[in-house]
Design an enzyme around this catalytic site. Structure first.
Site, PDB file in Angstrom:
ATOM      1  N   SER A 196     -41.201  70.736 -93.980  1.00  0.00           N
ATOM      2  CA  SER A 196     -40.877  72.135 -94.250  1.00  0.00           C
ATOM      3  C   SER A 196     -42.117  72.858 -94.795  1.00  0.00           C
ATOM      4  O   SER A 196     -43.158  72.824 -94.144  1.00  0.00           O
ATOM      5  CB  SER A 196     -39.672  72.206 -95.196  1.00  0.00           C
ATOM      6  N   GLU A 307     -32.143  73.215 -86.342  1.00  0.00           N
ATOM      7  CA  GLU A 307     -32.885  73.720 -87.500  1.00  0.00           C
ATOM      8  C   GLU A 307     -32.319  75.037 -88.031  1.00  0.00           C
ATOM      9  O   GLU A 307     -32.428  75.340 -89.221  1.00  0.00           O
ATOM     10  CB  GLU A 307     -34.355  73.942 -87.119  1.00  0.00           C
ATOM     11  N   HIS A 399     -31.897  71.471 -90.830  1.00  0.00           N
ATOM     12  CA  HIS A 399     -33.241  71.429 -91.388  1.00  0.00           C
ATOM     13  C   HIS A 399     -33.292  70.402 -92.521  1.00  0.00           C
ATOM     14  O   HIS A 399     -32.462  70.426 -93.415  1.00  0.00           O
ATOM     15  CB  HIS A 399     -33.600  72.819 -91.916  1.00  0.00           C
TER      16      HIS A 399
END
Length: 485
Positions: A196, A307, A399
């Site tokens: 991330s 995601e 995610h």
């Protein structure tokens, strides 16, 4: 107990599951008082032995909602979170202090707002048992880590402000360069890795000349510093104007007054990230990659298949690059389809396209591999979890869903993991360890992974096999759209 001697002094760690662990090692001076919003300074040494059996405090930060999937995956630790502005500490896991081992330096995610190096999801024991030295670290977050301001630029010899969090990472990498041999690591075999926001930092560090001598391979999960949906990083002048507007909420835009303000109050206000400061990031990261001037190291990157599920709302449709309903890639013929399209667009524009663009911009410079993660984690039925905002029934392969698999830390969450989950975690962690060790994810009985040239991807799901990127024409469509969308 196990001991190591560093440039700061002697450390006493402990053994856990056959791995030597050293926690809470200071790699820079506490960035407090007059050192708030300054580049990190060297840590002060100590006399005698310093116990290294407790993680240092996490950076000051707000807490994500406890009913979010991101909280349950990343932050629902058994250990109570201790935070402080005095936060520049790192942690080391090593199987052997003898020498010559490859090193993985891990940068946590959290949108430059959340996270720390002591999160259970990043525990380094499983990777250390695969022959790596693992380093996790803290860096300053939020306004304390990334505020740009004209007075801060005036204090700086190079006229730069912002990027204090990135400079913290640089300081940690410098510490690794100088000290990792004491833990059995080879300073010339460092792979910089993260997920991330941490992956985006890896991308920025590939563009930063000062970081080049400090790592020889890069690994990024689910984010990128280029091709961002938000567009290029702000330039120094723009970022300073934003900093002045942010400071107005405290009644005084003077930096001296802000340095006297309680750090918790500052940390909870606003969203911040890296800027083109003209010193560490001399120019936009996109421009560096577009002209092939990034650090030419082996690169492994990838994304998850859903995601967008954490972030998606129907408002995402406003960012469509064409009139809604006229684009075959993002159709909106009815309400249900609009919700699915909003989720798909959010994931592809914020995550999948930027990471694909990262790989596409790099593979001519150095060997590059791309993955696609497609395994839905088995969430407990009684998990306190808010439903997705887009009205769809589940978060799917959301995610950060790959994190406990890639680092083989499934056991840090008491979820109903199956033999398929455990086999996938073993394969992913073995593959990541192979890449850190050799700069290539192939070999030693692992599934053959073709190098990326534009469409190739390794698919990690119920099974593991080489394949192709999904929706490649949609990604090429996004590449033709101006950024931000």
């Amino acid at each position: 107990m196990i001991r190591a001697r560093t440039s700061g002094g002697r450390l006493v760690g402990e053994r856990q599951d056959g791995v030597a662990v050293f926690k809470g090692i200071p790699f820079a001076a506490p960035p407090v008082g007059d050192l708030r919003w300054r580049p990190p300074r060297p840590a002060r040494g100590w006399d005698g032995e310093r116990r290294a059996d407790t993680f240092g405090p996490a950076p000051l930060q707000p807490q994500p909602p406890r009913d979010s999937i991101m909280y349950h995956t990343n932050f629902a630790d058994r250990r109570a979170l201790v935070m402080s502005e005095d936060c520049l500490y790192l942690n080391v896991w090593t199987p052997d202090t003898g020498g010559g081992l490859p090193v993985m330096v891990w940068i946590h995610g959290g949108g430059n707002r959340y996270g720390h190096g002591g999160q259970e999801i990043h525990d380094g024991r499983a990777m250390a048992r695969r022959g790596l030295v693992v380093v996790t670290l803290n860096h300053r977050l939020g306004a304390l880590g990334f505020l740009a301001h004209p007075e801060l630029a005036a204090e700086d010899p190079e006229g730069a402000s912002g990027n204090y969090g990135l400079l913290d990472i640089l300081a940690a990498l410098t510490w690794v360069r100088e000290n990792i041999a004491a833990f059995g690591g080879d300073a010339d075999r460092v792979t910089l890795a993260g997920n991330s926001a941490g992956a985006a930092h890896v991308c920025h560090l590939m563009a930063a000349p000062a970081a080049r001598p400090l790592f020889r391979a890069a690994l990024g999960q689910s984010a990128s510093g280029i091709g961002r949906a938000e567009g290029h990083l702000p330039e120094q002048g723009e970022a300073q104007k934003q900093g002045l507007r942010w400071a107005e909420q405290f009644g005084d835009r003077d930096i001296a007054a802000l340095r006297r303000t309680d750090g918790v109050e500052l940390a909870l206000a606003g969203h911040f990230g890296p800027v083109v400061d003209g010193d560490f990031l001399i120019e936009p990261t996109d421009d560096v990659f577009a002209t092939g001037r990034q650090h030419p190291v082996p690169l492994l990157v990838g994304t998850n298949s859903d995601e967008g599920s954490v972030y998606s709302t129907l408002d995402a449709l406003r960012s469509l690059p064409v009139e809604p309903g006229t684009d075959d890639h993002y159709p909106v013929r009815d309400g249900a389809e609009a919700r699915r399209t909003a989720r798909l667009l959010t994931g592809e524009s914020r995550f999948t396209y930027p990471v694909w663009h990262w790989a596409t911009s790099h593979h001519a410079k150095a060997p590059t591999w791309l993955y696609r993660f497609e395994r839905t984690p088995p969430l407990p039925a009684d998990l306190d979890l808010a439903p997705p905002r887009d009205g769809l029934p589940s978060y799917g392969v959301h995610h950060t869903a790959e994190l406990p698999y890639a680092l083989d830390t499934l056991d840090c969450r008491p979820w109903p993991w199956t033999p398929t989950d455990r086999a996938l975690a073993r394969t992913m962690a073995d593959t990541w360890a192979r890449f850190v060790t050799t700069g290539d994810p192939n070999g030693e009985g692992l599934p053959p992974w073709p190098a990326f040239t534009g469409t190739e991807a390794m698919v990690f799901g119920d099974t593991v096999s080489a394949g192709q990127m999904d929706r490649i024409e949609a990604l090429r469509h996004l590449a033709r759209c101006p950024r931000p969308l």
